[in-house]
Scaffold this active site. Structure first.
Site, PDB file in Angstrom:
ATOM      1  N   ASP A   1      10.758  -7.255   8.258  1.00 60.53           N
ATOM      2  CA  ASP A   1      10.408  -6.284   7.210  1.00 60.53           C
ATOM      3  C   ASP A   1      10.174  -4.895   7.791  1.00 60.53           C
ATOM      4  O   ASP A   1       9.949  -3.943   7.031  1.00 60.53           O
ATOM      5  CB  ASP A   1       9.180  -6.750   6.428  1.00 60.53           C
ATOM      6  CG  ASP A   1       7.967  -6.970   7.308  1.00 60.53           C
ATOM      7  OD1 ASP A   1       8.027  -7.864   8.167  1.00 60.53           O
ATOM      8  OD2 ASP A   1       6.956  -6.253   7.149  1.00 60.53           O
TER       9      ASP A   1
ATOM     10  N   ARG B   1       0.841  -1.210   0.000  1.00 60.15           N
ATOM     11  CA  ARG B   1       0.000   0.000   0.000  1.00 60.15           C
ATOM     12  C   ARG B   1       0.871   1.254   0.000  1.00 60.15           C
ATOM     13  O   ARG B   1       0.509   2.287   0.564  1.00 60.15           O
ATOM     14  CB  ARG B   1      -0.926   0.006   1.210  1.00 60.15           C
ATOM     15  CG  ARG B   1      -0.235  -0.100   2.556  1.00 60.15           C
ATOM     16  CD  ARG B   1      -1.206   0.053   3.695  1.00 60.15           C
ATOM     17  NE  ARG B   1      -0.553  -0.022   4.974  1.00 60.15           N
ATOM     18  CZ  ARG B   1      -0.934   0.649   6.049  1.00 60.15           C
ATOM     19  NH1 ARG B   1      -1.960   1.462   5.985  1.00 60.15           N
ATOM     20  NH2 ARG B   1      -0.299   0.513   7.191  1.00 60.15           N
TER      21      ARG B   1
END
Length: 481
Positions: free
Chosen positions: A247, A91
């Site tokens: 991440d 996103r």
């Protein structure tokens, strides 16, 4: 005024397998929430141009500015210890990079800009609450001197975003970072056996972040040092990241991805806020251990670059990773010595051990006495620390030891205490109230909170420094995706 952004896009010059090129998904009706004029100036961008109709179109993803190279970055990661071989920007889009007025390379990224090939089942959008939260908390961290991504702008989209709570107003955050290279970026290529890509990425990261690093081992050691400094600073302000997945750990040593993050009110060493952290993996006191775990994953990725003999590479990398606890301990001691006004020769091992005991004993007294974290340390300089305790009894014997230690060095280092102890933090109940008002169209609480917490070492009104009442206390935070 014409919007001009001086892009110079090095990541986009890496091979195509590092990313997917695409523009953002357009939105219906961009509306301005806030522009960070000081940061814009640092980046060589006119704030007035960003706030113009053309600027809002760029910030919302409706227009691609000249020189931009919008792309979604590929990465993988361990999430709560579970391996995900493909994550990536689901996103977000990296618009490009600029060199700031100090010559530092900075990413400009849109967060909430729509679907990408990495979105999986997501809609690629952000709703207003997480955007306001990240804007406030990331700018607070920067103001505290803690390495962090920054917020350049926030805009509304005129569209609704559907989450568990129903239909929410959509928003886009423009985020600035030294880079968005993560441990998970290395994992993405290492898991695919793409040694060439790991080498290219390591060279890119060394050149960009640690130009003094000549080898992959140097890069690993530089990341270890940067992360040890960062986590020590987190603990010094009672910050809990909430999702320390690989991440979400940057190679640059910046704090990134402010999802279910929180600053503690009452001190609890094992405090967890994140609603999805059911087993306390990322609790306050476990963050240093998780940093070691994440760095071990990075080391594993770098093994072929460290030595062609795998056994020898493992031996070398393991020795490097095992440096972390010692480096962190020194950084943690420096952070908390400053908070207590202590000075010492860094090579004085006996005093270091004594000071570590003194610091840990204060934290134990705070936990036993149900003390507010921020107000305890802020009160040490003014003699009002006991007011932060629900039960001040455990503090008195500790204060006598602290006074004796300060007398030993000739008095407190008040300048260090002032620079190390914020007077105000973005408390969780204030953030939730700010978000609730923002969803109803009232951004005044957001602006008031932002104005106050980005001057964290200044005296603030009591309404911003008081701990929450029992019915105001926020016990869980959510990622908002």
């Amino acid at each position: 005024m014409t919007l001009q952004i001086p892009f110079d896009n090095s990541y986009a010059r890496l091979p195509d397998r590092f990313y997917v090129r695409q523009p953002a998904d357009p939105v219906t009706r961009p509306g301005l929430i806030v522009i960070n004029a000081a940061l814009a100036a640092d980046l060589g961008i006119e704030a007035e141009a960003l706030a113009s109709e053309a600027g809002l179109a760029v910030l919302a993803g409706n227009a691609v500015p000249e020189g931009a190279a919008p792309l979604a970055q590929a990465y993988a990661g361990h999430q709560f210890g579970g391996w995900s071989p493909q994550l990536g920007d689901g996103r977000a889009l990296l618009l490009g990079e600029v060199l700031d007025r100090n010559g530092n390379r900075r990413d400009i990224q849109l967060k909430g800009s729509g679907r990408t090939p990495f979105s999986r089942m997501g809609d690629g959008r952000a709703w207003l609450g997480p955007v306001l939260r990240e804007y406030v908390v990331s700018e607070t961290m920067h103001a505290m001197g803690i390495p962090s991504t920054r917020a350049l702008a926030a805009v509304t989209t005129g569209d609704r975003v559907f989450r568990e709570g129903g239909a929410m107003p959509g928003a886009v955050l423009t985020r600035v970072a030294a880079s968005h290279i993560r441990v998970g970026t290395f994992q993405y290529f290492a898991a695919r056996g793409d040694e060439e890509a790991v080498r290219l990425l390591a060279d890119h990261a060394r050149t960009r972040h640690y130009p003094q690093a000549e080898t992959a081992l140097d890069l690993l050691n530089a990341v270890i040092d940067a992360q040890a400094r960062l986590i020590a600073k987190w603990l010094g302000v009672g910050f809990i990241h909430g999702v320390m997945n690989t991440d979400n750990m940057t190679i640059s040593g910046e704090t990134i991805d402010y999802g279910p993050c929180a600053f503690m009110d009452r001190f609890e060493s094992g405090k967890v806020f994140s609603s999805i952290d059911q087993f306390g993996r990322y609790a306050y006191n476990r963050q240093p251990d998780i940093a070691v775990w994440n760095i071990a994953q990075l080391a594993t990725c770098l093994l072929p670059l460290i030595n062609p003999d795998q056994d020898r590479a493992v031996e070398i990398a393991t020795k490097a990773v095992h440096r972390f606890p010692e480096v962190f301990a020194l950084e943690w001691l420096a952070v908390f010595r400053a908070k207590l006004g202590l000075t010492a020769d860094p090579d004085d091992g006996d005093l270091a051990e004594a000071d570590s005991h003194l610091i840990n004993d204060l934290l134990s007294a705070m936990e036993t006495g149900r003390a507010d974290f921020t107000n305890t340390f802020a009160g040490l300089a003014t003699g009002t620390a006991e007011q932060a305790f629900a039960d001040p009894a455990p503090l008195a014997p500790w204060q006598a030891r602290h006074t004796a230690r300060l007398a030993q060095q000739g008095g407190a280092d008040t300048a260090a205490m002032g620079a190390a102890n914020p007077q105000v933090i973005p408390r969780n109940h204030m953030i939730e109230a700010m978000i609730s008002s923002g969803v109803e169209g009232d951004l005044a609480p957001f602006r008031a909170l932002l104005e106050t917490v980005t001057r964290p070492f200044d005296a603030a009104p009591e309404s911003f420094t008081r701990p929450p009442e029992p019915d105001e206390e926020v016990r869980q935070t959510f990622c908002g995706t």
